[in-house]
Write a protein that holds these residues in place. Structure first.
Motif, PDB file in Angstrom:
ATOM      1  N   CYS A 122       0.836  -1.205   0.000  1.00  0.00           N
ATOM      2  CA  CYS A 122       0.000   0.000   0.000  1.00  0.00           C
ATOM      3  C   CYS A 122       0.873   1.258   0.000  1.00  0.00           C
ATOM      4  N   CYS A 124      -0.622   4.480   0.128  1.00  0.00           N
ATOM      5  CA  CYS A 124      -1.429   5.623   0.545  1.00  0.00           C
ATOM      6  C   CYS A 124      -0.647   6.460   1.569  1.00  0.00           C
ATOM      7  N   GLN A 126      -1.195   7.182   4.511  1.00  0.00           N
ATOM      8  CA  GLN A 126      -1.161   6.601   5.846  1.00  0.00           C
ATOM      9  C   GLN A 126      -0.084   5.532   5.978  1.00  0.00           C
ATOM     10  N   CYS A 127       0.297   4.938   4.848  1.00  0.00           N
ATOM     11  CA  CYS A 127       1.236   3.812   4.874  1.00  0.00           C
ATOM     12  C   CYS A 127       2.633   4.171   4.378  1.00  0.00           C
ATOM     13  N   ASP A 169      -7.273  -5.266   9.813  1.00  0.00           N
ATOM     14  CA  ASP A 169      -6.179  -4.473   9.273  1.00  0.00           C
ATOM     15  C   ASP A 169      -5.062  -4.314  10.314  1.00  0.00           C
ATOM     16  N   TYR A 173      -4.901   1.338  12.142  1.00  0.00           N
ATOM     17  CA  TYR A 173      -5.587   1.789  10.928  1.00  0.00           C
ATOM     18  C   TYR A 173      -7.086   1.593  11.116  1.00  0.00           C
ATOM     19  N   ASP A 176     -11.844   3.130   7.716  1.00  0.00           N
ATOM     20  CA  ASP A 176     -11.900   3.926   6.491  1.00  0.00           C
ATOM     21  C   ASP A 176     -10.654   3.765   5.626  1.00  0.00           C
ATOM     22  N   HIS A 177      -9.641   3.018   6.098  1.00  0.00           N
ATOM     23  CA  HIS A 177      -8.405   2.860   5.328  1.00  0.00           C
ATOM     24  C   HIS A 177      -8.655   2.027   4.079  1.00  0.00           C
ATOM     25  N   ARG A 178      -8.195   2.524   2.936  1.00  0.00           N
ATOM     26  CA  ARG A 178      -8.327   1.827   1.655  1.00  0.00           C
ATOM     27  C   ARG A 178      -6.963   1.776   0.966  1.00  0.00           C
ATOM     28  N   THR A 179      -6.772   0.714   0.184  1.00  0.00           N
ATOM     29  CA  THR A 179      -5.553   0.547  -0.606  1.00  0.00           C
ATOM     30  C   THR A 179      -5.913   0.497  -2.078  1.00  0.00           C
TER      31      THR A 179
END
Length: 501
Positions: A122, A124, A126-127, A169, A173, A176-179
């Motif tokens: 990922c 994003c 956040q990652c 996850d 996280y 709402d976290h998406r990859t």
């Protein structure tokens, strides 16, 4: 490589729940609204229907052009949805149960991706830190029971992509976290894995003898090399292919070799210093610092990571003699392999020790003459690509293994193989001779191209070369940056990677 997205899966493979939920997606709602509107409107000029109302004139039919446009839109939306594999188990679908494996249509075939791989990759914010491009979580943080589900989206930057939602996850996280991964990136991941697993290597190195290098040899102007990235890329590409490059019009300064090397990256600092002088002096600690003949060799093989590149800038060339010789050790090794697979195997396996043993420095390392890339399970060692060669007779230490105890004949076999190899290395047809003039610099691959020097008369003039080293990581880093910029691809571990979003 092309992405085939036209394959339509049997309807029976889609659960009723999947069909219902797919119809509830935003893209499907837009499609129904579009169809309803087109049924009650027409596209002819507004002037012809200025007073038209549905209540007085009734419904009208869409034109053929509008019907064709609607069909094309529906087909495109259907094709995008079919990029994901729907089967009886609803593998990896946002409208089905989350799964450990996500199935995606790549090149017309259904490819499974482990959810851990997709989560670990990922990118994003956040990652991955947006400034350093470094991960802010660890692979070991990913839960063992991680599962994911996905849907097709069109990302503004990445284009056609899959968006993944995770169950269980990584800690920290939220839901709402998406990859997101582009289909192009997934396609490249599949092909890279296949290439690495297959053991085949892409290698554009050119094996050369005297005739070939005389014909293909490359000279580069110093100012162009220093100022133009296109020239630098062309020079480093040639250097990677042939292992030998010459520069002209180099300024008469001890800092010139630093500037040349720094154009690639950081210099390698050794116990000789960041730069060093090759000139005759009394009681020299290195045979290179004498006027004697110096045979074909490589530098610093007694260290764990010998330098990849060596640069030699001629500052003074005012003594008779001192011509340089170069030989392509890869070419000689391939010649030996064709003549005697047994001797090639001997040089690929017999341990040779090198050392530099002085009161203030003591280096010691053992390696075979021919260093091969790891061979695949079903491959013969003689069919494996050459990674590098280790040949430096002046710095060879006493043998420490297979020295003849227990009546072993390995050492005698090595001597015979080494003799045959040396004859090929130093044969007239394989040697390239050149006397560096003042203001010229040679750069060569120290793990491939052997260098030597004729004796010279130090009493009749001055011979002075300024030298520097560059490590392999530094060289290949610069080459990959330029490859990706100018060709949209780069190579590592013998596999070509194409730049993707």
């Amino acid at each position: 490589m092309s992405l085939n997205i036209t394959t339509k899966l049997p309807f029976r493979a889609v659960s009723s729940r999947t069909v219902v939920r797919c119809c509830n997606s935003n893209s499907s709602r837009q499609k129904r609204q579009f169809s309803f509107k087109q049924f009650w409107s027409r596209s002819p000029a507004a002037a012809n229907y200025a007073n038209w109302t549905r209540d007085t004139q009734g419904p009208t039919r869409a034109t053929k052009a509008e019907e064709k446009a609607q069909q094309d839109l529906e087909l495109k939306q259907r094709q995008e949805q079919e990029l994901l594999v729907h089967d009886e188990s609803n593998i990896g679908q946002i409208d089905g149960k989350p799964a450990r494996n996500i199935a995606v249509n790549i090149d017309g075939e259904h490819k499974l991706f482990d959810a851990v791989f997709l989560r670990d990759s990922c990118t994003c914010p956040q990652c991955m830190d947006p400034y350093s491009n470094q991960k802010v979580f660890q692979t070991s943080d990913i839960p063992a029971d991680l599962e994911g589900s996905c849907k097709t989206v069109v990302d503004e930057e990445k284009g056609l992509s899959i968006e993944l939602e995770w169950s269980s996850d990584v800690r920290g996280y939220g839901p709402d976290h998406r990859t997101r991964h582009s289909i192009e990136w997934l396609q490249r991941a599949v092909h890279t894995e296949v290439d690495l697993r297959g053991g085949s290597r892409h290698d554009d190195k050119v094996l050369w003898d005297n005739k070939r290098i005389t014909k293909d040899n490359k000279w580069v102007d110093y100012n162009e090399y220093m100022s133009q990235d296109e020239t630098l890329f062309d020079a480093l590409t040639h250097l990677n292919r042939y292992g030998l490059l010459f520069l002209k019009n180099v300024p008469d300064s001890e800092e010139s070799v630093v500037q040349l090397a720094s154009r690639i990256g950081n210099l390698k600092d050794t116990f000789y210093g960041r730069t060093w002088d090759v000139r005759s002096k009394p009681k020299a600690e290195n045979i290179a610092y004498t006027p004697q003949f110096l045979g074909l060799h490589m530098d610093l093989l007694y260290t764990s990571n010998p330098p990849h590149l060596q640069l030699l800038h001629s500052l003074r060339a005012r003594t008779p003699g001192g011509e340089s010789f170069f030989s392509d050790s890869f070419n000689a090794a391939c010649q030996l392999q064709r003549r005697s697979a047994g001797q090639f195997r001997t040089l690929s396996t017999f341990p040779v020790t090198y050392h530099y043993h002085h009161p203030t420095h003591h280096y010691h390392f053992t390696r075979p003459v021919i260093d091969l890339y790891p061979c695949s399970k079903y491959s013969e060692p003689t069919n494996t690509a050459i990674r590098r060669v280790n040949w430096s007779p002046p710095f060879q230490a006493p043998f420490e293994a297979r020295i003849g105890s227990n009546n072993a004949t390995s050492l005698r076999s090595f001597v015979a193989a080494a003799h045959a190899y040396e004859k090929l290395l130093s044969s007239e047809e394989n040697l390239y001779e050149y006397r560096l003039n003042e203001g010229e610099c040679v750069i060569f691959d120290n793990r491939r191209v052997l260098h030597a020097r004729k004796a010279f008369d130090a009493t009749k003039g001055e011979r002075w070369l300024k030298g520097a080293y560059v490590d392999d990581d530094v060289f290949f880093s610069k080459l990959r940056v330029l490859e990706e910029r100018f060709h949209g691809k780069w190579m590592a571990e013998g596999v070509v990677r194409h730049a993707v979003k």
